[in-house]
Design a protein around this motif. Structure first.
Motif, PDB file in Angstrom:
ATOM      1  N   ALA A  53      10.312  67.039  25.903  1.00  0.00           N
ATOM      2  CA  ALA A  53      10.346  65.880  26.797  1.00  0.00           C
ATOM      3  C   ALA A  53       9.115  65.006  26.586  1.00  0.00           C
ATOM      4  N   GLU A  54       7.964  65.635  26.335  1.00  0.00           N
ATOM      5  CA  GLU A  54       6.751  64.863  26.054  1.00  0.00           C
ATOM      6  C   GLU A  54       6.915  64.031  24.773  1.00  0.00           C
ATOM      7  N   LEU A  55       7.672  64.563  23.825  1.00  0.00           N
ATOM      8  CA  LEU A  55       7.928  63.844  22.575  1.00  0.00           C
ATOM      9  C   LEU A  55       9.113  62.894  22.694  1.00  0.00           C
ATOM     10  N   LYS A  56       9.743  62.891  23.876  1.00  0.00           N
ATOM     11  CA  LYS A  56      10.914  62.049  24.155  1.00  0.00           C
ATOM     12  C   LYS A  56      12.079  62.376  23.225  1.00  0.00           C
ATOM     13  N   ILE A  57      12.293  63.673  23.024  1.00  0.00           N
ATOM     14  CA  ILE A  57      13.397  64.152  22.199  1.00  0.00           C
ATOM     15  C   ILE A  57      14.203  65.147  23.031  1.00  0.00           C
ATOM     16  N   LYS A  58      15.511  64.954  23.039  1.00  0.00           N
ATOM     17  CA  LYS A  58      16.386  65.922  23.690  1.00  0.00           C
ATOM     18  C   LYS A  58      16.716  67.010  22.677  1.00  0.00           C
ATOM     19  N   ARG A  59      16.908  68.230  23.171  1.00  0.00           N
ATOM     20  CA  ARG A  59      17.174  69.353  22.275  1.00  0.00           C
ATOM     21  C   ARG A  59      18.389  69.101  21.381  1.00  0.00           C
ATOM     22  N   GLU A  60      19.430  68.499  21.929  1.00  0.00           N
ATOM     23  CA  GLU A  60      20.637  68.261  21.132  1.00  0.00           C
ATOM     24  C   GLU A  60      20.455  67.127  20.121  1.00  0.00           C
ATOM     25  N   GLU A  61      19.356  66.395  20.185  1.00  0.00           N
ATOM     26  CA  GLU A  61      19.098  65.288  19.270  1.00  0.00           C
ATOM     27  C   GLU A  61      18.031  65.608  18.215  1.00  0.00           C
ATOM     28  N   ILE A  62      17.623  66.861  18.120  1.00  0.00           N
ATOM     29  CA  ILE A  62      16.558  67.228  17.180  1.00  0.00           C
ATOM     30  C   ILE A  62      16.958  66.904  15.735  1.00  0.00           C
ATOM     31  N   VAL A  63      18.126  67.342  15.326  1.00  0.00           N
ATOM     32  CA  VAL A  63      18.549  67.117  13.940  1.00  0.00           C
ATOM     33  C   VAL A  63      18.675  65.621  13.652  1.00  0.00           C
ATOM     34  N   HIS A  64      19.254  64.885  14.599  1.00  0.00           N
ATOM     35  CA  HIS A  64      19.380  63.437  14.416  1.00  0.00           C
ATOM     36  C   HIS A  64      17.995  62.788  14.309  1.00  0.00           C
ATOM     37  N   HIS A  65      17.065  63.247  15.124  1.00  0.00           N
ATOM     38  CA  HIS A  65      15.708  62.693  15.104  1.00  0.00           C
ATOM     39  C   HIS A  65      15.045  62.926  13.742  1.00  0.00           C
ATOM     40  N   VAL A  66      15.179  64.131  13.201  1.00  0.00           N
ATOM     41  CA  VAL A  66      14.513  64.466  11.940  1.00  0.00           C
ATOM     42  C   VAL A  66      15.167  63.750  10.751  1.00  0.00           C
ATOM     43  N   PHE A  67      16.494  63.607  10.780  1.00  0.00           N
ATOM     44  CA  PHE A  67      17.211  63.020   9.651  1.00  0.00           C
ATOM     45  C   PHE A  67      17.607  61.560   9.885  1.00  0.00           C
ATOM     46  N   LYS A  68      17.013  60.902  10.878  1.00  0.00           N
ATOM     47  CA  LYS A  68      17.467  59.557  11.240  1.00  0.00           C
ATOM     48  C   LYS A  68      17.307  58.523  10.124  1.00  0.00           C
ATOM     49  N   ASP A  69      16.341  58.714   9.229  1.00  0.00           N
ATOM     50  CA  ASP A  69      16.177  57.743   8.148  1.00  0.00           C
ATOM     51  C   ASP A  69      17.102  58.025   6.954  1.00  0.00           C
TER      52      ASP A  69
END
Length: 73
Positions: A53-69
């Motif tokens: 939450a401090e990083l403003k990332i939801k657990r279900e969005e981790i993969v999307h966050h890492v591979f977003k580019d």
């Protein structure tokens, strides 16, 4: 009286193509497991929900966050 025994393989060895194929897939698994993005995903998954939450990332969005580019969604 002397007795001599020889050790023999009781299990037949795999064929050359089978061993090459096994080596290839093991190498591919090693390469993919050492991918920096996958290490980042594992590191983020290891965090608590509060830390995410401090990083403003939801657990279900981790993969999307890492591979977003890499992937357009």
């Amino acid at each position: 009286m002397a007795q001599a025994t020889t050790n023999t393989d009781f299990y037949p060895k795999a064929g050359v193509l089978t061993r090459i194929s096994a080596w290839f897939w093991e190498a591919m698994a090693t390469i993919s497991e050492n991918n920096p993005r996958l290490r980042r995903v594992r590191a983020l998954q290891a965090l608590s929900d509060a830390q995410l939450a401090e990083l403003k990332i939801k657990r279900e969005e981790i993969v999307h966050h890492v591979f977003k580019d890499v992937y357009y969604v």
